[in-house]
Design a protein around this motif. Structure first.
Motif, PDB file in Angstrom:
ATOM      1  N   LEU A   1       0.809  -1.098   0.064  1.00  0.00           N
ATOM      2  CA  LEU A   1       0.102  -0.037  -0.117  1.00  0.00           C
ATOM      3  C   LEU A   1       0.839   1.262   0.244  1.00  0.00           C
ATOM      4  O   LEU A   1       0.544   2.219  -0.723  1.00  0.00           O
ATOM      5  CB  LEU A   1      -0.861  -0.055   1.338  1.00  0.00           C
ATOM      6  CG  LEU A   1      -2.095  -0.922   1.193  1.00  0.00           C
ATOM      7  CD1 LEU A   1      -3.102  -1.031   2.537  1.00  0.00           C
ATOM      8  CD2 LEU A   1      -3.082  -0.682   0.149  1.00  0.00           C
ATOM      9  N   LEU A   2       2.046   1.156   0.707  1.00  0.00           N
ATOM     10  CA  LEU A   2       2.855   2.410   0.776  1.00  0.00           C
ATOM     11  C   LEU A   2       3.496   2.580  -0.593  1.00  0.00           C
ATOM     12  O   LEU A   2       3.530   3.567  -1.138  1.00  0.00           O
ATOM     13  CB  LEU A   2       3.847   2.307   1.896  1.00  0.00           C
ATOM     14  CG  LEU A   2       3.684   2.505   3.298  1.00  0.00           C
ATOM     15  CD1 LEU A   2       4.773   2.268   4.190  1.00  0.00           C
ATOM     16  CD2 LEU A   2       3.097   3.944   3.422  1.00  0.00           C
ATOM     17  N   LEU A   3       3.970   1.535  -1.111  1.00  0.00           N
ATOM     18  CA  LEU A   3       4.502   1.512  -2.533  1.00  0.00           C
ATOM     19  C   LEU A   3       3.706   2.301  -3.538  1.00  0.00           C
ATOM     20  O   LEU A   3       4.092   2.865  -4.423  1.00  0.00           O
ATOM     21  CB  LEU A   3       4.892   0.264  -3.090  1.00  0.00           C
ATOM     22  CG  LEU A   3       6.193  -0.384  -2.385  1.00  0.00           C
ATOM     23  CD1 LEU A   3       6.521  -1.971  -2.967  1.00  0.00           C
ATOM     24  CD2 LEU A   3       7.589   0.216  -2.852  1.00  0.00           C
TER      25      LEU A   3
ATOM     26  N   PHE B   1       7.130  10.720  -1.340  1.00  0.00           N
ATOM     27  CA  PHE B   1       8.282   9.914  -1.728  1.00  0.00           C
ATOM     28  C   PHE B   1       8.850   9.516  -2.818  1.00  0.00           C
ATOM     29  O   PHE B   1       9.237   8.390  -3.216  1.00  0.00           O
ATOM     30  CB  PHE B   1       7.493   8.342  -1.247  1.00  0.00           C
ATOM     31  CG  PHE B   1       6.732   8.276   0.153  1.00  0.00           C
ATOM     32  CD1 PHE B   1       7.758   8.559   1.372  1.00  0.00           C
ATOM     33  CD2 PHE B   1       5.660   8.224   0.131  1.00  0.00           C
ATOM     34  CE1 PHE B   1       6.578   8.687   2.335  1.00  0.00           C
ATOM     35  CE2 PHE B   1       4.720   8.382   1.196  1.00  0.00           C
ATOM     36  CZ  PHE B   1       5.474   8.421   2.422  1.00  0.00           C
ATOM     37  N   THR B   2       9.117  10.590  -3.721  1.00  0.00           N
ATOM     38  CA  THR B   2       9.927  10.392  -4.944  1.00  0.00           C
ATOM     39  C   THR B   2      11.222  10.948  -4.768  1.00  0.00           C
ATOM     40  O   THR B   2      11.933  10.383  -5.460  1.00  0.00           O
ATOM     41  CB  THR B   2       9.433  11.621  -5.832  1.00  0.00           C
ATOM     42  OG1 THR B   2       9.488  12.728  -5.408  1.00  0.00           O
ATOM     43  CG2 THR B   2       8.039  11.262  -6.332  1.00  0.00           C
TER      44      THR B   2
ATOM     45  N   ALA C   1      10.155   5.448   9.317  1.00  0.00           N
ATOM     46  CA  ALA C   1      10.501   6.490   8.118  1.00  0.00           C
ATOM     47  C   ALA C   1       9.390   6.850   7.294  1.00  0.00           C
ATOM     48  O   ALA C   1       9.170   8.230   7.041  1.00  0.00           O
ATOM     49  CB  ALA C   1      11.781   5.705   7.217  1.00  0.00           C
ATOM     50  N   ALA C   2       8.465   5.926   6.955  1.00  0.00           N
ATOM     51  CA  ALA C   2       7.247   6.592   6.129  1.00  0.00           C
ATOM     52  C   ALA C   2       6.197   7.317   6.789  1.00  0.00           C
ATOM     53  O   ALA C   2       5.792   8.108   6.110  1.00  0.00           O
ATOM     54  CB  ALA C   2       6.480   5.024   5.742  1.00  0.00           C
ATOM     55  N   MET C   3       6.246   7.108   8.187  1.00  0.00           N
ATOM     56  CA  MET C   3       5.682   7.987   8.904  1.00  0.00           C
ATOM     57  C   MET C   3       5.819   9.334   9.027  1.00  0.00           C
ATOM     58  O   MET C   3       5.306  10.541   8.825  1.00  0.00           O
ATOM     59  CB  MET C   3       5.367   7.416  10.345  1.00  0.00           C
ATOM     60  CG  MET C   3       4.592   8.065  11.534  1.00  0.00           C
ATOM     61  SD  MET C   3       2.884   8.338  10.929  1.00  0.00           S
ATOM     62  CE  MET C   3       2.239   7.233  12.081  1.00  0.00           C
TER      63      MET C   3
ATOM     64  N   ALA D   1       0.176   7.998   6.356  1.00  0.00           N
ATOM     65  CA  ALA D   1       0.422   8.014   7.650  1.00  0.00           C
ATOM     66  C   ALA D   1      -0.419   6.992   8.078  1.00  0.00           C
ATOM     67  O   ALA D   1      -0.083   6.135   9.148  1.00  0.00           O
ATOM     68  CB  ALA D   1      -0.103   9.247   8.296  1.00  0.00           C
ATOM     69  N   VAL D   2      -1.695   6.577   7.999  1.00  0.00           N
ATOM     70  CA  VAL D   2      -2.461   5.540   8.357  1.00  0.00           C
ATOM     71  C   VAL D   2      -1.828   4.195   8.105  1.00  0.00           C
ATOM     72  O   VAL D   2      -1.337   3.487   9.070  1.00  0.00           O
ATOM     73  CB  VAL D   2      -3.939   5.745   7.913  1.00  0.00           C
ATOM     74  CG1 VAL D   2      -4.626   4.374   8.527  1.00  0.00           C
ATOM     75  CG2 VAL D   2      -4.602   6.743   8.410  1.00  0.00           C
ATOM     76  N   VAL D   3      -1.341   3.980   6.877  1.00  0.00           N
ATOM     77  CA  VAL D   3      -0.655   2.809   6.554  1.00  0.00           C
ATOM     78  C   VAL D   3       0.576   2.795   7.410  1.00  0.00           C
ATOM     79  O   VAL D   3       0.971   1.524   7.875  1.00  0.00           O
ATOM     80  CB  VAL D   3      -0.410   2.711   5.266  1.00  0.00           C
ATOM     81  CG1 VAL D   3       0.099   1.421   4.665  1.00  0.00           C
ATOM     82  CG2 VAL D   3      -1.655   2.897   4.194  1.00  0.00           C
ATOM     83  N   SER D   4       1.437   3.651   7.564  1.00  0.00           N
ATOM     84  CA  SER D   4       2.793   3.380   8.416  1.00  0.00           C
ATOM     85  C   SER D   4       2.510   3.257   9.645  1.00  0.00           C
ATOM     86  O   SER D   4       3.122   2.470  10.100  1.00  0.00           O
ATOM     87  CB  SER D   4       3.821   4.514   7.989  1.00  0.00           C
ATOM     88  OG  SER D   4       3.130   5.853   7.519  1.00  0.00           O
TER      89      SER D   4
END
Lengths: 501, 166
Positions: free
Chosen positions: A174-176, A190-191, B41-43, B64-67
Motif C-alpha cells: 500500500l505504501l509503494l 516519496f519521490t 521512516a514512512a510515518m 500516515a495511516v498505513v505506516s
C-alpha cells in the motif's frame, strides 16, 4: 445472448486461437517445471503482450494460468514432485497410483477431472459474472473502499505462511502505491526528487521483480533435486469402474473449486487442499487415501482447475483481483488501457466474452494435448535447472527494458527481484504485497472521496447498506481468529489448573 | 486455513526436502526491527507531507495511516520473535544469489552503452559455468545459442528498441 455468441466469433479468429494455443502450451510447460509458477511466468511475459491486442493478450495469459494447473499434475504423479503448489496434494495418491503401475489412470482421471472442473466453472462464470457486474454498477467510493479493504484482508489471511507477515507485506504494498504524484492535489510523495519516480512506480517492473526474478533467485539455491527416472505411462484411458469411483469426487471438487476460487485469497491452492480433505472425510475408507485412492487425484485436480477459472469472476466483474496471478492479469489489462471493473462487460463485451469463451477452447485443447504429450513433458524435465535459470533471467531483464525503453526499469526489476528473494528468505509471501500495490491507489482515492462525501465522519460507511455489510465482515474476519486464539489460551490455562499436582 | 494437516497422509519424505535450516531469533528480531524502521521512516515522510483532517484529507493522510499500521505490525512481530520459524538461514548457497545479482547489476550498468549482445552472452556464461557448474563446452555453446535466440526474438521478431550492436 448475442454478445456471448460474438465472443465465440472473437475466439475463432485464427490469431486468437493461435495465442490461446501458445498460452496453454506455455502454461503446461511451466506447470511441469518445478520452480516458476504461473504468476511469475505471466509477470515475465507482460512486455510481450504490449504488441498484442487486448483480447489476444489476455486470452494468452489466461491460458498460461489454467494450463499450469494441468501441467502441475504430471510431475506430481510421475515424480512425486509437484510442479505447482496447487498440485501438492495430488502427490500423495497420484504417486502411490504410479508406484502400483497405474500412472496412466491417475493422469487420465486428472485430465478428465480438470476438463470437467474447468468447463463447469466457465459455464457458471458465464452466468454469474455479468450478474455481479450489473449489481456492482451502482457501487460508489464507499463500497469500493470496503471491497478493496476486504479483498486485501482476505488475501493476507489465506496466504501462505504467517498471517502477520502477510499483513506487513500488504502494508508495504500500500505504501509503494503512494509513491509519485498525489491524484488529488498533485503533491509529490516519496519521490526523493527523482523524475523517474514522479509518475509513480509502474506495476510491470514490480511484478516482474517480485514474482519473476525473485523466484529465479530463490530457486538458485539448489532447492530442487534432479528428478529421478519417471514411472512408465501406459493405459491412459481410465476404466469404467475408475470413472464411476471418481465421478462423485469430480462433481464435489468442481463445486468446491468454483466457490473457493471466487473468494479473494482462495484460488487453486486452497481449493485443492479443501477438496482433498472433503473426500477423505466423507469416504467410508479414509485409510485408502495416501495409498492410491483415485478420488484423491480426481477431487483436487478438478477443484484447482475450477478455481483457476472462477477466480476470474471478481477480476472481470468487480475489478478486484482474487489472487496473485489475477493481480498480474489486472496489470496486463491496465497496460492495455482497460480498467477492469463492473463496466467491463458492457464497455468491452468483445474482450469479456472473448476471454471467457477462449477458456472453453483452451480446456478442449488441454484435454486433447495433455494425454498424448505426457512423454514429451517428462523429457523436458530432464533439462537442467542450471540451463533454464539464465534463460529466464535474461528474458526478464531484456523484457523489462522493452516496457518503456528505459534502463531504469531493468534496475527497478533487479531491485524488486532482490527484495522478492529477501522476502521469501525472511518468510514473507510477496503475493499480498503485489496485490495491495495493485489495489492501493483505488483504495486510497475511494477512501478520500468517501471521507469528503461524509464530511470526515467514518460512520458514513455503515450508513450505506453494502459498504456497511462489507466493513462488518471485514471486522469479523479480523476479530474471529483473535477471539479463537484467546478462547484456546483460556481453555489451556484452565486445563493446566485442573492438572493434579 | 481450515484444512488441517491431519487430513494429509503422513509421508516418508517432506514435500520440500531441500529447505534450508530456519533462521535464529536474532535474524527474526532484525527482520521485525527493519519493518518498524520502515514504518517509522514512512510515518515521518507522511507527516511532512501534511496529514490534513478526516474531513479534508491531505496527501499525507493515507500514508500516515498505513505506516502507523506497519509500525504496529512490526512491533507485534518483534514480540513474537520466539514463535516464528518461517525465516530461512542464509547459507553458503546464498553466495550464488549474490554472484547472480552482481552479474545482473553489471548487465544493467553496461547495457545502455555497449548493447545487449555481449552482456547477455557473458551473463549466461557466468550463470552456467560458475553458478550451475556446467561443463566448459555446454556453457559456451548454450550462452552463445541463448544470445542468438534472444537476438532473433527481441530484435528480429518483436522489433524492440533495446540497444544492440548489430
Amino acid at each position: 445472448m448475442s454478445a456471448v455468441l460474438d465472443g465465440f466469433a472473437v475466439v475463432v479468429e485464427p490469431k486468437n486461437l493461435l495465442y490461446c494455443l501458445i498460452g496453454v502450451i506455455i502454461g503446461m510447460l511451466i506447470g511441469v517445471l518445478p520452480g516458476l509458477g504461473p504468476a511469475a511466468t505471466i509477470a515475465i511475459l507482460l512486455p510481450v503482450t504490449f504488441g498484442l491486442e487486448p483480447v489476444t493478450s489476455i486470452i494468452m495469459l489466461a491460458g498460461i494460468f489454467y494450463g499450469a494447473q494441468y501441467g502441475g499434475t504430471i510431475t506430481s504423479v510421475l515424480l512425486r514432485l509437484p510442479g505447482e503448489a496447487s498440485s501438492v496434494v495430488t502427490v500423495f495418491d497420484g504417486h502411490a497410483l504410479a508406484r502400483q503401475g497405474k500412472a496412466g489412470t491417475a493422469l487420465g482421471i486428472a485430465a478428465i477431472g480438470s476438463f470437467v472442473g474447468g468447463t463447469l466453472s466457465i459455464v457458471a462464470l458465464t452466468f454469474v459474472a455479468p450478474l455481479v457486474a450489473g449489481f456492482a454498477l451502482d457501487f460508489g467510493p464507499p463500497e469500493y473502499t470496503a471491497l478493496a479493504l476486504l479483498g486485501i484482508l482476505l488475501i493476507a489471511t489465506i496466504s501462505n505462511g504467517s498471517r502477520l507477515k502477510a499483513f506487513i507485506a500488504a502494508a508495504i504494498g500500500l505504501l509503494l502505491a503512494t509513491v509519485g504524484r498525489d491524484d488529488f492535489i498533485s503533491a509529490e510523495r516519496f519521490t526523493f526528487g527523482s523524475l523517474s519516480l514522479a509518475d509513480g512506480l509502474d506495476f510491470v517492473p514490480i511484478a516482474m521483480g517480485l514474482f519473476g526474478l525473485g523466484e529465479i533467485l530463490y530457486n538458485l539455491e539448489e532447492r530442487h533435486r534432479t528428478p529421478h527416472t519417471p514411472a512408465a505411462v501406459h493405459n491412459i484411458w481410465p476404466s469404467r469402474s475408475d470413472l464411476r469411483q471418481a465421478s462423485g469426487a469430480i462433481g464435489r471438487g468442481g463445486v468446491i473449486g468454483f466457490v473457493l476460487g471466487i473468494l479473494p485469497g482462495g484460488g487453486a491452492v486452497l481449493s485443492s487442499l479443501a477438496a482433498y480433505a472433503v473426500e477423505k472425510r466423507r469416504s467410508r475408507h479414509p485409510e485408502r487415501f495416501g495409498q492410491g485412492a483415485i478420488e484423491g487425484v480426481a477431487a483436487p485436480e478438478t477443484a484447482n482447475n475450477a478455481a483457476a477459472t472462477s477466480s476470474f469472476i471478481p477480476l472481470l466483474s468487480l475489478g478486484i483481483p482474487a489472487n496473485a496471478t489475477m493481480a498480474v492479469i489486472f496489470g496486463a489489462l491496465l497496460i492495455q488501457g482497460i480498467t477492469p471493473g463492473p463496466q467491463l462487460v458492457t464497455e468491452h463485451p468483445d474482450l469479456f466474452w472473448g476471454v471467457v469463451n477462449s477458456m472453453y477452447i483452451g480446456n478442449v485443447l488441454l484435454l486433447i494435448m495433455s494425454l498424448p504429450l505426457v512423454g514429451l513433458f517428462v523429457r523436458i524435465l530432464r533439462v537442467r535447472a542450471a540451463i533454464l535459470a539464465p534463460i529466464t533471467a535474461l528474458i526478464t531483464l531484456i523484457g523489462a527494458y522493452t516496457v518503456r525503453n528505459d534502463v531504469f526499469d531493468i534496475a527497478l526489476v533487479l531491485f524488486f527481484g532482490v527484495l522478492g528473494y529477501l522476502m521469501k528468505k525472511a518468510g514473507f509471501d510477496p503475493g499480498p504485497m503485489v496485490l495491495a500495490f495493485v489495489l492501493g491507489s483505488l483504495l486510497e482515492s475511494s477512501l478520500r472521496r468517501s471521507l469528503l462525501m461524509f464530511d470526515g465522519n467514518p460512520g458514513g460507511f455503515f450508513a450505506r447498506p453494502i459498504s456497511g455489510v462489507l466493513l462488518a465482515s471485514f471486522i469479523v474476519v479480523i476479530l474471529l481468529p483473535v477471539a479463537r486464539s484467546m478462547r484456546r489460551r483460556h481453555r489451556s490455562g484452565r486445563d493446566r489448573l485442573n492438572e493434579p499436582v | 486455513m481450515n484444512t488441517r494437516t491431519e487430513d494429509l497422509p503422513d509421508t516418508e519424505e517432506p514435500a520440500e526436502p531441500d529447505r534450508p535450516p530456519a533462521a535464529g531469533p536474532v535474524t527474526n528480531l532484525v527482520i521485525a526491527l527493519l519493518v518498524v524502521l520502515l514504518g517509522g521512516a514512512a510515518m515521518a515522510g507522511s507527516l511532512r507531507l501534511g496529514v490534513g483532517s478526516l474531513a479534508a484529507p491531505g496527501p499525507g493522510t493515507w500514508p500516515a495511516v498505513v505506516s502507523a499500521v506497519l509500525v504496529m505490525l512490526g512491533l507485534a512481530l518483534a514480540v513474537r520473535v520466539r514463535h516464528t520459524d518461517d525465516a530461512e538461514r542464509f547459507t553458503r548457497s546464498g553466495l550464488l544469489v549474490l554472484a547472480a545479482v552482481a552479474s545482473m547489476a553489471v548487465f544493467v550498468a553496461v547495457v545502455g552503452t555497449i548493447g545487449f549482445e555481449v552482456p547477455t552472452a557473458l551473463l549466461a556464461f557466468v550463470w552456467l559455468r560458475l553458478l550451475g557448474r556446467e561443463s566448459w563446452r555446454t556453457s559456451i555453446v548454450v550462452s552463445l545459442a541463448v544470445t542468438f535466440a534472444l537476438y532473433l526474438i527481441f530484435v528480429g521478431a518483436l522489433d524492440v528498441t533495446i540497444p544492440h550492436l548489430l
